[in-house]
Design an enzyme around this catalytic site. Structure first.
Site, PDB file in Angstrom:
ATOM      1  N   THR A   1       8.607  -2.114 -20.048  1.00 29.67           N
ATOM      2  CA  THR A   1       7.173  -2.778 -19.429  1.00 29.67           C
ATOM      3  C   THR A   1       6.109  -2.521 -20.465  1.00 29.67           C
ATOM      4  O   THR A   1       6.058  -1.754 -21.432  1.00 29.67           O
ATOM      5  CB  THR A   1       6.700  -1.975 -18.028  1.00 29.67           C
TER       6      THR A   1
ATOM      7  N   TYR B   1      -4.560  -1.473 -14.284  1.00 29.67           N
ATOM      8  CA  TYR B   1      -3.269  -1.394 -14.842  1.00 29.67           C
ATOM      9  C   TYR B   1      -2.320  -2.523 -14.133  1.00 29.67           C
ATOM     10  O   TYR B   1      -2.438  -2.475 -12.925  1.00 29.67           O
ATOM     11  CB  TYR B   1      -2.489   0.001 -14.726  1.00 29.67           C
TER      12      TYR B   1
ATOM     13  N   SER C   1       1.316  -4.173 -14.482  1.00 28.01           N
ATOM     14  CA  SER C   1       2.594  -4.089 -15.072  1.00 28.01           C
ATOM     15  C   SER C   1       3.169  -5.256 -15.294  1.00 28.01           C
ATOM     16  O   SER C   1       3.040  -6.441 -14.779  1.00 28.01           O
ATOM     17  CB  SER C   1       3.628  -3.389 -14.108  1.00 28.01           C
TER      18      SER C   1
ATOM     19  N   HIS D   1      12.400   5.591 -10.079  1.00 28.36           N
ATOM     20  CA  HIS D   1      12.036   4.414 -11.373  1.00 28.36           C
ATOM     21  C   HIS D   1      12.633   4.839 -12.642  1.00 28.36           C
ATOM     22  O   HIS D   1      12.160   4.100 -13.642  1.00 28.36           O
ATOM     23  CB  HIS D   1      10.590   4.410 -11.174  1.00 28.36           C
TER      24      HIS D   1
END
Length: 655
Positions: free
Chosen positions: A502, A489, A491, A377
């Site tokens: 993001t 959360y 994204s 990532h």
């Protein structure tokens, strides 16, 4: 044999545009079929809009204050919230103002990028936790609609051919630019491409905007290929070498490489790709006694020290072959048999013995042809991976190059099995890593839901956002189990801006709190619940819009904290406050990657007490993959509560 790539590059200064270069390449009899080399041959160069992309805005400090406090309000008691207001206002009027000024100055001095980009790269590369489960997400392809094409060899060969065709189109700047079309019938047209193509790169974005089309940042796309994350003490690094023509293949914990491009940079014929893969699948080498890939499952500092040792005992060159490979191709002997739980565990973590989690991405294909991607990532986000994922899937099911009756060729078979020098110390590393990773994976709880009582179309029919409905379901499920609300959360991409990454959208709001409390009270009014749901949907859509336009608050506050560190200033009190920590402990970490090509997607919890929720609103159902740690939560219990919540929501909507 000349390559298309070399002709395009060598003549770039002579010819006015890519089309003339293509015409020249087509006339050369020494070049393999140009239509085969490329997945796309866009009239617009891939990076045509990149120079004129708008820059990610630095939000106003007072706007960030308001958005931050709005996100805190449903999570805190009245006394806690009053304290949070005082602390936040103190920050805004004192050190916050100075930090904001310094951040704006830094942003103006670095107009080639965004204010968050370097900080975000560093956030990932400095974190020492293991990559699988913690960071690497997964996307699993839908199966091929033709059963005979789900054969492991056939499907792997088709995915490999299409992946390299995508890469060659990207390398030679003829991959279709990534553009979000508000009105596709008006903008996704030859006229749009002609007009924006005539504009200079410095103005091209503005031309697209007139069509209500929004080009997206493509700076991350180069990180897809020939790249890996190398473990280093304290901070990892991303290494790439785009001159290499080979892929690395893992099977039974063994590593193989073979060239997918010839010496001139041309893609091998499908029969030649098939031959190389056949050789690996027919190799009777037993499972590796000491599978080196499991070392990539560890804490980054631990793995960094072990890699240094491996290089010291003579493995530098062989490790570099893995690092520089176009990508990692994993051939598993696992049979899925439509077992959704098995899909999630296989692609998210497996047992680690046939993986190399450091590569930019691994294309994984099981014994029965289920295929997917596990990606590292730090180099990029879901936008680049999803585009690649969708494009190669579409090609493999509509015009595959390898059919079940294609015979392998004897030409260009270059398979080499990689040999590692392992001493007793490195063998002990592997044995220890296998046990620890096995224990870790066994601590994970994974479940999923496919709810057919609500669909994407039904949500729109009732004039509520499908994304809001799913997020509302998550809030209601957690509240049903725990009778409270927690940091959540979601994204949201900011790829409409140059070097955007993001932003966090905060789906737990005053309205979602009111809905959940009313839903779980005695004799709730369906009419009142529906009215609150409409308000939830409107508010949710506005928050998504703000986040995608760079007007969230999370990245801004993070950047202000990093500015204080950069300037050796005292750490502001707000970042160590109860409320800031509570909000940023993402008990519910969620992300959606909806696309017709996606069978499943997911990731691990980001905190030990939390849930990782990958979700999609499909045309015929709502789906979510849920992960948690057994010592703290049960994904099955959450899925059961989520099912009840979706049933309740469907009942309210239908009424």
């Amino acid at each position: 044999m000349l390559s298309v790539s070399k002709i395009l590059k060598s003549n770039n200064s002579t010819f006015k545009n890519v089309q003339e270069l293509r015409n020249l390449a087509t006339k050369s009899k020494k070049i393999r079929d140009i239509a085969y080399q490329y997945m796309q041959r866009s009239k617009l160069p891939t990076m045509h809009f990149q120079k004129s992309l708008p820059r990610l805005p630095v939000p106003q400090l007072n706007d960030t204050r308001d958005r931050y406090l709005n996100a805190l309000r449903p999570l805190l008691t009245s006394d806690q919230y009053a304290e949070a207001i005082k602390r936040t206002d103190n920050f805004v009027t004192k050190e916050g103002a100075e930090l904001q000024s310094k951040l704006i100055a830094k942003d103006k001095a670095n107009k080639h990028t965004s204010y968050i980009s370097d900080y975000w790269f560093n956030l990932y590369l400095r974190d020492r936790v293991s990559l699988p489960i913690n960071y690497n997400p997964i996307l699993v392809f839908q199966n091929d609609t033709k059963p005979e094409y789900n054969d492991q060899l056939v499907r792997t060969a088709n995915l490999l051919v299409s992946a390299v065709r995508f890469m060659l189109s990207l390398r030679d700047q003829i991959l279709e630019p990534e553009v979000f079309h508000m009105q596709p019938k008006k903008s996704n047209t030859p006229l749009f491409r002609t007009i924006t193509g005539l504009l200079p790169e410095s103005l091209s974005w503005y031309g697209a905007y007139l069509f209500k089309a929004f080009p997206l940042d493509m700076s991350q796309f180069g990180g897809l290929f020939n790249a890996t994350r190398i473990p280093m003490l304290n901070k990892d690094k991303i290494f790439s070498d785009h001159s290499c023509n080979h892929v690395v293949v893992q099977r039974n914990g063994n590593f193989y490489i073979f060239d997918v491009l010839d010496s001139d940079g041309n893609l091998l014929l499908p029969s030649e790709i098939l031959a190389n893969l056949s050789k690996i699948l027919n190799d009777n080498t037993p499972k590796a006694e000491y599978p080196l890939g499991v070392l990539t499952t560890q804490n980054r500092d631990q793995w960094a020290k072990q890699r240094i040792h491996l290089e010291e005992i003579g493995n530098h060159d062989v490790l570099r072959k893995i690092d520089t490979a176009i990508f990692n191709l994993v051939l598993d002997d696992t049979i899925i048999e439509n077992n959704k739980h098995k899909i999630l565990s296989e692609f998210l973590h497996s047992d680690g013995t046939n993986r190399w989690f450091d590569k930019s991405f691994s294309l994984i294909v099981t014994k029965d042809g289920v295929a997917g991607v596990n990606f590292e990532h730090s180099w990029g986000d879901g936008v680049a991976v999803l585009r690649f994922f969708q494009d190669i899937y579409a090609e493999t099911i509509t015009k595959p190059f390898v059919s079940p009756d294609l015979k392998p060729s004897s030409n260009n078979v270059t398979v080499q099995k990689l040999q590692f020098n392992l001493d007793d110390k490195s063998k002990s590393f592997i044995n220890k890593a296998r046990k620890e990773y096995n224990d870790w994976c066994n601590s994970l709880s994974i479940d999923y839901i496919l709810f057919e009582g609500l669909t994407k179309g039904a949500c729109k029919k009732f004039k509520v956002s499908p994304d809001c409905i799913m997020q509302l379901g998550f809030q209601a499920a957690y509240h049903l189990i725990n009778s409270k609300f927690v940091g959540t959360y979601e994204s949201c991409s900011t790829s409409a801006f140059k070097h955007g990454r993001t932003e966090t959208m905060r789906p737990c709001t005053d309205k979602t709190k009111a809905f959940c409390e009313k839903l779980h009270s005695n004799n709730p009014s369906k009419q009142e619940l529906r009215a609150i749901m409409q308000e939830c949907s409107s508010g949710h859509s506005e928050l998504v819009k703000q986040a995608s336009l760079g007007q969230g608050f999370d990245r801004h506050m993070f950047a202000l904290m990093k500015i204080a560190e950069d300037n050796n200033m005292p750490r502001p009190e707000i970042y160590d406050s109860y409320e800031y920590k509570y909000l940023n402990k993402s008990i519910l970490s969620t992300s959606t990657l909806s696309a017709p090509s996606v069978l499943a997607g997911g990731f691990g919890p980001v905190v030990k007490e939390g849930f990782g929720i990958g979700y999609s609103a499909f045309p015929d159902k709502l789906g979510a993959a849920v992960t948690s740690y057994k010592a703290h939560n049960s994904s099955t219990q959450f899925v059961e509560a989520l099912h009840k919540s979706f049933v309740d929501i469907a009942h309210i909507l239908s009424g």
